[in-house]
Write an enzyme that holds these catalytic residues in place. Structure first.
Site, PDB file in Angstrom:
ATOM      1  N   ASP A 268       0.862  -1.173   0.000  1.00 18.77           N
ATOM      2  CA  ASP A 268       0.000   0.000   0.000  1.00 18.77           C
ATOM      3  C   ASP A 268       0.904   1.230   0.000  1.00 18.77           C
ATOM      4  O   ASP A 268       2.118   1.123   0.226  1.00 18.77           O
ATOM      5  CB  ASP A 268      -0.896  -0.048   1.242  1.00 18.77           C
ATOM      6  CG  ASP A 268      -1.723   1.217   1.421  1.00 18.77           C
ATOM      7  OD1 ASP A 268      -2.398   1.622   0.464  1.00 18.77           O
ATOM      8  OD2 ASP A 268      -1.670   1.789   2.528  1.00 18.77           O
TER       9      ASP A 268
ATOM     10  N   ASP B 205      -0.184   5.181   1.051  1.00 19.30           N
ATOM     11  CA  ASP B 205      -0.421   6.125   2.149  1.00 19.30           C
ATOM     12  C   ASP B 205      -0.520   5.385   3.484  1.00 19.30           C
ATOM     13  O   ASP B 205      -1.310   4.448   3.630  1.00 19.30           O
ATOM     14  CB  ASP B 205      -1.712   6.901   1.918  1.00 19.30           C
ATOM     15  CG  ASP B 205      -1.657   7.756   0.675  1.00 19.30           C
ATOM     16  OD1 ASP B 205      -1.476   8.974   0.809  1.00 19.30           O
ATOM     17  OD2 ASP B 205      -1.791   7.202  -0.434  1.00 19.30           O
TER      18      ASP B 205
ATOM     19  N   ASP C 108      -1.396  -0.866   6.042  1.00 20.14           N
ATOM     20  CA  ASP C 108      -1.507  -0.283   7.376  1.00 20.14           C
ATOM     21  C   ASP C 108      -2.926  -0.225   7.912  1.00 20.14           C
ATOM     22  O   ASP C 108      -3.128   0.255   9.035  1.00 20.14           O
ATOM     23  CB  ASP C 108      -0.951   1.146   7.346  1.00 20.14           C
ATOM     24  CG  ASP C 108      -1.883   2.104   6.599  1.00 20.14           C
ATOM     25  OD1 ASP C 108      -2.403   3.057   7.212  1.00 20.14           O
ATOM     26  OD2 ASP C 108      -2.113   1.883   5.393  1.00 20.14           O
TER      27      ASP C 108
END
Length: 221
Positions: A7, A9, A168
């Site tokens: 991922d 961001d 995250d």
């Protein structure tokens, strides 16, 4: 062939300050109060259109401000300077250098639009590390639908099933599960749910630890 998909961001980069700056300017354009950094950070994860929806709803402005107009203003502000306050997390660059030196193919699968993703990755000098970058507008669906992650692995010449996705958030965990991928969770990103409540294969707060996990995983395969 060895490969890992990340991922963007909240996983590779801390982008919330620039997202907050764009959201604040967008709201100011419509005479509305700027949201806090904490609030905008909590809205990250499902792409810019959803972030704008959440900013408007948080202020109670969804009736007073047209969403498409707000989205256009956000994009204009964000694209004007998308990496002024954004930085890779500590340890990301050494990890990427190690993995590339070990012959890994690396990809990014994000809900951020492709134009924003490519520009930020370029400006932060991360582009040379990645062999595939799939944005939130590449397909008709976004994460947590599994198709974007499957496409990213496919661009690397790999299958998502059994592959490793690093993220995250709740969205990333659900995406990995839907695609049949293993999931490594970075605890320093924009997650809202306790790590113990997510389906994970590895949880880390240091990219040195992630590097060791990845190398050990593939050397023992």
């Amino acid at each position: 062939m060895k490969g890992v998909v990340f991922d963007l961001d909240g996983t590779l980069i801390h982008s919330a300050p620039d997202l907050h700056a764009a959201a604040a300017r967008m709201m100011e354009d419509f005479g509305r109060p700027a949201p806090s950094l904490v609030d905008v950070t909590s809205f990250v994860g499902n792409g810019i259109p959803t972030l704008v929806t959440r900013v408007l709803a948080h202020d109670g402005a969804q009736e007073a401000v047209d969403h498409d107009a707000a989205l256009a203003r956000f994009r204009a502000h964000y694209l004007a300077n998308p990496s002024a306050l954004t930085e890779p997390y500590d340890g990301v660059l050494p990890m990427l250098e190690t993995l590339k030196a070990e012959g890994f193919k690396l990809g990014i699968c994000t809900n951020k639009s492709s134009d924003m993703t490519l520009r930020i990755v370029s400006e932060l000098e991360l582009a040379p590390y990645f062999d595939a970058i799939i944005g939130g507008d590449t397909l008709a669906v976004r994460k947590p639908e599994p198709d974007p992650l499957r496409l990213t692995f496919g661009e690397l010449g790999l299958r998502a099933e059994g592959g490793l996705y690093v993220g995250d958030s709740e969205v990333d965990a659900a995406t990995a599960r839907a695609a049949g991928s293993s999931f490594a969770l970075y605890t320093g990103g924009y997650r809202k749910t306790a790590a113990k409540d997510l389906t994970t294969d590895f949880v880390f707060d240091s990219f040195d630890d992630l590097t060791a996990y990845i190398l050990g995983r593939f050397r023992s395969a």
